[in-house]
Design an enzyme around this catalytic site. Structure first.
Site, PDB file in Angstrom:
ATOM      1  N   GLU A  83      15.947 -72.399  57.153  1.00  0.00           N
ATOM      2  CA  GLU A  83      16.995 -72.510  56.126  1.00  0.00           C
ATOM      3  C   GLU A  83      18.282 -71.757  56.498  1.00  0.00           C
ATOM      4  OE1 GLU A  83      15.015 -68.995  53.337  1.00  0.00           O
ATOM      5  OE2 GLU A  83      16.678 -70.209  52.608  1.00  0.00           O
ATOM      6  N   THR A 106      10.294 -73.602  61.570  1.00  0.00           N
ATOM      7  CA  THR A 106       9.992 -72.318  60.932  1.00  0.00           C
ATOM      8  C   THR A 106       8.516 -72.283  60.601  1.00  0.00           C
ATOM      9  OG1 THR A 106      10.198 -71.004  58.887  1.00  0.00           O
ATOM     10  CG2 THR A 106      10.899 -73.304  58.741  1.00  0.00           C
ATOM     11  N   ILE A 107       7.905 -71.114  60.743  1.00  0.00           N
ATOM     12  CA  ILE A 107       6.486 -71.017  60.370  1.00  0.00           C
ATOM     13  C   ILE A 107       6.319 -71.168  58.859  1.00  0.00           C
ATOM     14  CG2 ILE A 107       5.828 -69.568  62.336  1.00  0.00           C
ATOM     15  CD1 ILE A 107       5.607 -67.220  60.231  1.00  0.00           C
ATOM     16  N   ASP A 108       7.413 -70.957  58.106  1.00  0.00           N
ATOM     17  CA  ASP A 108       7.304 -70.962  56.641  1.00  0.00           C
ATOM     18  C   ASP A 108       7.105 -72.362  56.059  1.00  0.00           C
ATOM     19  OD1 ASP A 108       7.816 -68.299  56.981  1.00  0.00           O
ATOM     20  OD2 ASP A 108       9.881 -68.373  56.263  1.00  0.00           O
ATOM     21  N   ARG A 143     -17.598 -56.031  51.488  1.00  0.00           N
ATOM     22  CA  ARG A 143     -16.244 -55.581  51.134  1.00  0.00           C
ATOM     23  C   ARG A 143     -15.374 -56.724  50.643  1.00  0.00           C
ATOM     24  NH1 ARG A 143     -14.978 -52.114  56.557  1.00  0.00           N
ATOM     25  NH2 ARG A 143     -16.117 -50.238  55.986  1.00  0.00           N
ATOM     26  N   GLY A 151       5.566 -66.079  55.146  1.00  0.00           N
ATOM     27  CA  GLY A 151       5.966 -67.296  54.434  1.00  0.00           C
ATOM     28  C   GLY A 151       7.143 -67.084  53.512  1.00  0.00           C
ATOM     29  N   HIS A 256       3.715 -60.335  62.615  1.00  0.00           N
ATOM     30  CA  HIS A 256       4.273 -61.203  63.656  1.00  0.00           C
ATOM     31  C   HIS A 256       3.221 -61.797  64.591  1.00  0.00           C
ATOM     32  CE1 HIS A 256       7.747 -59.055  62.111  1.00  0.00           C
ATOM     33  NE2 HIS A 256       8.436 -60.109  62.476  1.00  0.00           N
ATOM     34  N   VAL A 257       1.967 -61.380  64.429  1.00  0.00           N
ATOM     35  CA  VAL A 257       0.892 -62.021  65.198  1.00  0.00           C
ATOM     36  C   VAL A 257       0.904 -63.527  64.904  1.00  0.00           C
ATOM     37  CG1 VAL A 257      -1.633 -62.238  65.343  1.00  0.00           C
ATOM     38  CG2 VAL A 257      -0.576 -59.980  65.303  1.00  0.00           C
TER      39      VAL A 257
HETATM   40  O1  F6P Z   1      11.242 -67.020  58.172  1.00  0.00           O
HETATM   41  C1  F6P Z   1      10.242 -66.774  59.111  1.00  0.00           C
HETATM   42  C2  F6P Z   1       9.658 -65.426  58.919  1.00  0.00           C
HETATM   43  O2  F6P Z   1       8.630 -65.302  59.848  1.00  0.00           O
HETATM   44  C3  F6P Z   1       9.155 -65.117  57.501  1.00  0.00           C
HETATM   45  O3  F6P Z   1       7.888 -65.679  57.281  1.00  0.00           O
HETATM   46  C4  F6P Z   1       9.181 -63.611  57.507  1.00  0.00           C
HETATM   47  O4  F6P Z   1       9.372 -63.078  56.228  1.00  0.00           O
HETATM   48  C5  F6P Z   1      10.369 -63.303  58.359  1.00  0.00           C
HETATM   49  O5  F6P Z   1      10.590 -64.411  59.184  1.00  0.00           O
HETATM   50  C6  F6P Z   1      10.199 -62.069  59.219  1.00  0.00           C
HETATM   51  O6  F6P Z   1      11.406 -61.812  59.832  1.00  0.00           O
HETATM   52  P1  F6P Z   1      11.610 -60.764  60.997  1.00  0.00           P
HETATM   53  O7  F6P Z   1      10.991 -61.314  62.243  1.00  0.00           O
HETATM   54  O8  F6P Z   1      13.091 -60.645  61.109  1.00  0.00           O
HETATM   55  O9  F6P Z   1      10.931 -59.500  60.584  1.00  0.00           O
END
Ligand code: F6P
Length: 326
Positions: A83, A106-108, A143, A151, A256-257
Site C-alpha cells: 500500500e 506484500t506478506i500482508d 501449555r 499483517g 521477520h522470520v
Molecule cells: O507490511 C509488511 C510488514 O511486514 C508488516 O506485516 C509489518 O508490520 C511491517 O512490515 C514490519 O516492518 P519493518 O520491517 O519495517 O519492521
C-alpha cells in the site's frame, strides 16, 4: 518478478535499470544496470536483489523533485510493493503523469483489486509450520502457546495460518474479540478434556476487554508512512491468559522470520506471472496500471484501485474459522 520483467525487457531489446533501495534510489540516484547474469539463479531467493527501504518521497525534503528528475531518465518504472510503495506510484501517476506500472507484493495480502499479493503464501507457510512446531511443546507440556504473526491491520496471515494449523483461538484486527472471550474459549476446550491450546494473534489486534477498553500494543515511533511499529501484543496477551485461566502460557513472536527464506512455489509462479504482465503493460504504455490476480487470471487494474482501501479479512471467513475455535 524481477527476473521475469528483466528477461522479457531484454528480449524486447530494452536496457533494464535496477533502482536500488526503492524510492530512496530515485531520490539519491542510485541505480545499476540489470543484465541477464544479474537475474540468473534468483528464483529461489527471498528478499530483493535491488534492496529496499521505507522511503516516502513526498515526505523527504526535495524528494519529489529529485524523484521526478530521475524518472525523466527512464521510459517506465515497474513499482513492486504494498500500500505504501504503490500509494506513491498512484500519486506520481495521477499528479505527475509518471510512467509507472505496479506489481502487488506484500506478506500482508491487504491490497485491494487483487486476490493475492506475492510474498503472502510464503509468510503463510512459515507461520503454519511454526504453529505445527508449537504443537509439540503445547501437547507435551500442557501449555497454552501464543504465536504472534505479522499483517499490520489485516489478519490474513493470522487467520489462514490459524485455520491451516488448527489454532484454538485466532485474534485479528478486523474482529473485536475480547480477552475474556478468548480465555473463555480456552477454558471450554480444557473442560472438554484438552490440556493444551494454540492461540494465534495478529500484531495489529487491539487488546480488548469486555468493558470496552482497548489498547494497541506497539513500539516507539512510526515509519516514513506514519505506521506505528507493531509487535509485542503476543507477550501481553500471554500474560493475560495465564493470569486469567491459570494455564501455563508461553509466547512466540515470529517477526521477520515470516519474511525470510526461499519463496514457496506458489509465490514464485505468481511473481513470475505478475512480472510477465508488468512487462506487457510497459510495452503497451499502459501506465498507472497494476498486474493483479483475479481468480486464476492475471489482469490489469488501476494502481489507484489497489490502494484505495485496505483489503481486510471478510467477517464471513472469520465466522467459518470461528466454528472450530475452543
Ligand atoms: O507490511 C509488511 C510488514 O511486514 C508488516 O506485516 C509489518 O508490520 C511491517 O512490515 C514490519 O516492518 P519493518 O520491517 O519495517 O519492521
Amino acid at each position: 518478478m524481477i527476473r521475469a520483467v528483466t528477461r522479457r525487457a531484454l528480449d524486447h531489446g530494452d536496457t533494464v535499470t535496477g533502482v536500488l533501495h526503492g524510492w530512496r534510489g530515485l531520490i539519491e540516484n542510485t541505480t545499476r544496470e540489470l543484465t541477464a547474469a544479474d537475474i540468473s539463479g534468483i528464483l529461489p531467493r527471498g528478499g530483493t536483489i535491488v534492496r529496499t527501504s521505507r522511503t516516502n518521497p513526498f515526505k523527504v525534503e526535495g524528494g519529489l523533485v529529485r524523484t521526478l528528475a530521475a524518472l525523466a531518465d527512464l521510459d517506465a518504472l515497474v513499482v513492486i510493493g504494498g500500500e505504501d510503495t504503490l500509494g506513491v506510484a498512484a500519486r506520481l501517476h495521477a499528479e505527475h503523469d509518471a510512467p509507472v506500472v505496479g506489481v502487488p507484493k506484500t506478506i500482508d495480502n491487504d491490497l485491494s483489486a487483487t486476490d493475492y499479493t506475492f510474498g503472502f503464501d510464503t509468510a503463510l507457510s512459515i507461520a503454519t509450520e511454526a504453529i505445527d512446531r508449537l504443537h509439540s511443546t503445547a501437547e507435551s507440556h500442557d501449555r497454552v502457546m501464543v504465536c504472534e504473526v505479522m499483517g499490520r491491520h489485516a489478519g490474513w496471515i493470522a487467520l489462514l495460518s490459524g485455520m491451516a494449523g488448527g489454532a484454538d483461538v485466532v485474534l485479528i484486527p478486523e474482529q473485536p474479540v475480547s480477552v475474556e472471550h478468548a480465555c473463555g474459549l480456552i477454558e471450554r476446550r480444557h473442560r472438554r478434556g484438552k490440556d493444551f491450546s494454540i492461540v494465534v494473534v495478529s500484531e495489529g489486534w487491539e487488546l480488548r476487554y469486555d468493558s470496552g477498553e482497548t489498547q494497541l500494543v506497539s513500539g516507539a515511533g512510526a515509519d516514513a508512512f506514519g505506521h506505528a511499529r507493531l509487535g509485542g501484543i503476543g507477550a501481553v496477551l500471554a500474560g493475560e491468559i495465564e493470569q486469567r485461566t491459570g494455564f501455563e502460557t508461553r509466547v512466540t513472536q515470529l517477526g521477520h522470520v515470516q519474511r525470510g527464506g526461499s519463496p514457496t512455489a506458489h509465490d514464485r509462479v505468481l511473481a513470475t506471472r505478475f512480472g510477465l504482465k508488468a512487462a506487457e503493460l510497459v510495452f503497451d504504455g499502459s501506465f498507472g496500471q497494476m498486474a493483479a490476480l483475479r481468480g486464476n487470471d492475471i489482469v490489469a487494474v488501476p494502481i489507484a484501485d489497489a490502494v484505495a482501501s485496505l483489503k481486510t479479512v471478510p467477517a464471513e471467513l472469520y465466522a467459518q474459522a470461528e466454528t472450530l475455535f475452543g
